[in-house]
Design a protein around this motif. Structure first.
Motif, PDB file in Angstrom:
ATOM      1  N   GLN A  65     -33.922  -5.177   8.044  1.00  0.00           N
ATOM      2  CA  GLN A  65     -34.524  -6.463   8.371  1.00  0.00           C
ATOM      3  C   GLN A  65     -34.946  -7.200   7.097  1.00  0.00           C
ATOM      4  O   GLN A  65     -34.804  -8.419   6.985  1.00  0.00           O
ATOM      5  N   ALA A  66     -35.472  -6.440   6.126  1.00  0.00           N
ATOM      6  CA  ALA A  66     -35.872  -7.053   4.860  1.00  0.00           C
ATOM      7  C   ALA A  66     -34.657  -7.549   4.082  1.00  0.00           C
ATOM      8  O   ALA A  66     -34.670  -8.645   3.507  1.00  0.00           O
ATOM      9  N   LEU A  67     -33.583  -6.758   4.069  1.00  0.00           N
ATOM     10  CA  LEU A  67     -32.378  -7.177   3.363  1.00  0.00           C
ATOM     11  C   LEU A  67     -31.794  -8.449   3.981  1.00  0.00           C
ATOM     12  O   LEU A  67     -31.423  -9.389   3.261  1.00  0.00           O
ATOM     13  N   GLN A  68     -31.716  -8.494   5.301  1.00  0.00           N
ATOM     14  CA  GLN A  68     -31.150  -9.681   5.936  1.00  0.00           C
ATOM     15  C   GLN A  68     -32.015 -10.915   5.695  1.00  0.00           C
ATOM     16  O   GLN A  68     -31.494 -12.017   5.526  1.00  0.00           O
ATOM     17  N   ALA A  69     -33.333 -10.736   5.692  1.00  0.00           N
ATOM     18  CA  ALA A  69     -34.210 -11.864   5.368  1.00  0.00           C
ATOM     19  C   ALA A  69     -33.924 -12.358   3.957  1.00  0.00           C
ATOM     20  O   ALA A  69     -33.912 -13.571   3.704  1.00  0.00           O
ATOM     21  N   GLY A  70     -33.681 -11.427   3.043  1.00  0.00           N
ATOM     22  CA  GLY A  70     -33.335 -11.804   1.681  1.00  0.00           C
ATOM     23  C   GLY A  70     -32.006 -12.530   1.602  1.00  0.00           C
ATOM     24  O   GLY A  70     -31.884 -13.564   0.928  1.00  0.00           O
ATOM     25  N   TYR A  71     -30.994 -12.013   2.288  1.00  0.00           N
ATOM     26  CA  TYR A  71     -29.689 -12.680   2.299  1.00  0.00           C
ATOM     27  C   TYR A  71     -29.814 -14.106   2.833  1.00  0.00           C
ATOM     28  O   TYR A  71     -29.260 -15.056   2.262  1.00  0.00           O
ATOM     29  N   GLN A  72     -30.516 -14.246   3.941  1.00  0.00           N
ATOM     30  CA  GLN A  72     -30.627 -15.562   4.569  1.00  0.00           C
ATOM     31  C   GLN A  72     -31.338 -16.556   3.659  1.00  0.00           C
ATOM     32  O   GLN A  72     -30.953 -17.730   3.574  1.00  0.00           O
ATOM     33  N   TYR A  73     -32.372 -16.094   2.968  1.00  0.00           N
ATOM     34  CA  TYR A  73     -33.073 -16.971   2.025  1.00  0.00           C
ATOM     35  C   TYR A  73     -32.151 -17.385   0.883  1.00  0.00           C
ATOM     36  O   TYR A  73     -32.086 -18.568   0.519  1.00  0.00           O
ATOM     37  N   LEU A  74     -31.432 -16.433   0.327  1.00  0.00           N
ATOM     38  CA  LEU A  74     -30.565 -16.724  -0.820  1.00  0.00           C
ATOM     39  C   LEU A  74     -29.364 -17.577  -0.433  1.00  0.00           C
ATOM     40  O   LEU A  74     -28.867 -18.366  -1.237  1.00  0.00           O
TER      41      LEU A  74
END
Length: 232
Positions: A65-74
């Motif tokens: 969940q943290a990785l996907q939040a990071g991908y979406q932000y970037l």
């Protein structure tokens, strides 16, 4: 902000190790750092900001969940073209950032996924983890007709297209080791594995430490793989 390349770090209660990790990264890389705070109850977010990282909050606790939040932000808020992701516990050495990054083909728009592999580097793990790794690698060879050298490494380098593809990964437990590799393989994406040496955690314990947690994690992997297989 720089939209070219970023370092992504998912973190949950890593206040003890984070200063070492961020200082080590900054000693070898000038790329901006994004820390995704996965519902920490300590000073993880404040420490990350104090060391110059951009900090966002994951919507719920969990590594993927943290990785996907990071991908979406970037992908949405930053025109990021590539990312190197590292754990916040100090196991991943920043000296390998440039090595992984060097294997991306800049002009190639297809998804590219570079993985830092512990195989043949002398990096060790607990015996139960090693047994689980061997069983899961055997399963992948049997079902995917592809041999992975390291089935659980989270030190990755992704180009923008790979971030877009992996952002679409969803499964009941969202495990991020075998199941994400199954998902990627179903889309025709296989990692290029680069040997890297890894160290022990700077502090604390893995979220999967202990026999019971390892068993529950393995059960979650099996459920996620079964879900992906049925859907595919």
């Amino acid at each position: 902000m720089n939209g070219e390349g970023w370092i992504l770090i998912p973190a949950h209660n890593e206040e003890a190790s984070l200063p070492f990790v961020l200082t080590s990264i900054r000693s070898v890389s000038s790329s901006p750092i994004l820390v995704v705070d996965s519902c920490s109850t300590d000073q993880t977010a404040n420490i990350a900001r104090a060391y110059g990282a951009v900090v966002i909050a994951a919507p719920e606790i969990g590594y993927w969940q943290a990785l996907q939040a990071g991908y979406q932000y970037l992908l949405k808020d930053i025109e990021c073209q590539w990312v190197v992701q590292m754990d916040a516990d100090g196991q991943h050495h920043p000296v390998h950032i440039a090595r992984l990054r060097a294997h991306l083909r800049p002009q190639d728009g297809v998804p590219q996924w570079i993985v830092g592999s512990r195989a043949e580097c002398g990096s060790s793990g607990e015996s139960m983890l090693q047994l689980g790794q061997r069983l899961l690698k055997w399963w992948c060879v049997l079902r995917l007709k592809y041999s992975f050298t390291d089935i659980s490494s989270g030190m990755w380098c992704l180009n923008r297209s790979a971030m877009v593809l992996l952002s679409d990964y969803h499964s009941p437990n969202t495990t991020a080791d075998v199941a994400i590799r199954v998902f990627a393989a179903q889309q025709g994406l296989y990692p290029k594995e680069i040997p890297v040496a890894m160290t022990h955690r700077e502090s604390g314990q893995s979220m999967h430490h202990g026999t019971n947690k390892r068993f529950r994690h393995l059960k979650a992997i099996v459920q996620d793989v079964a879900f992906l297989t049925r859907r595919h």
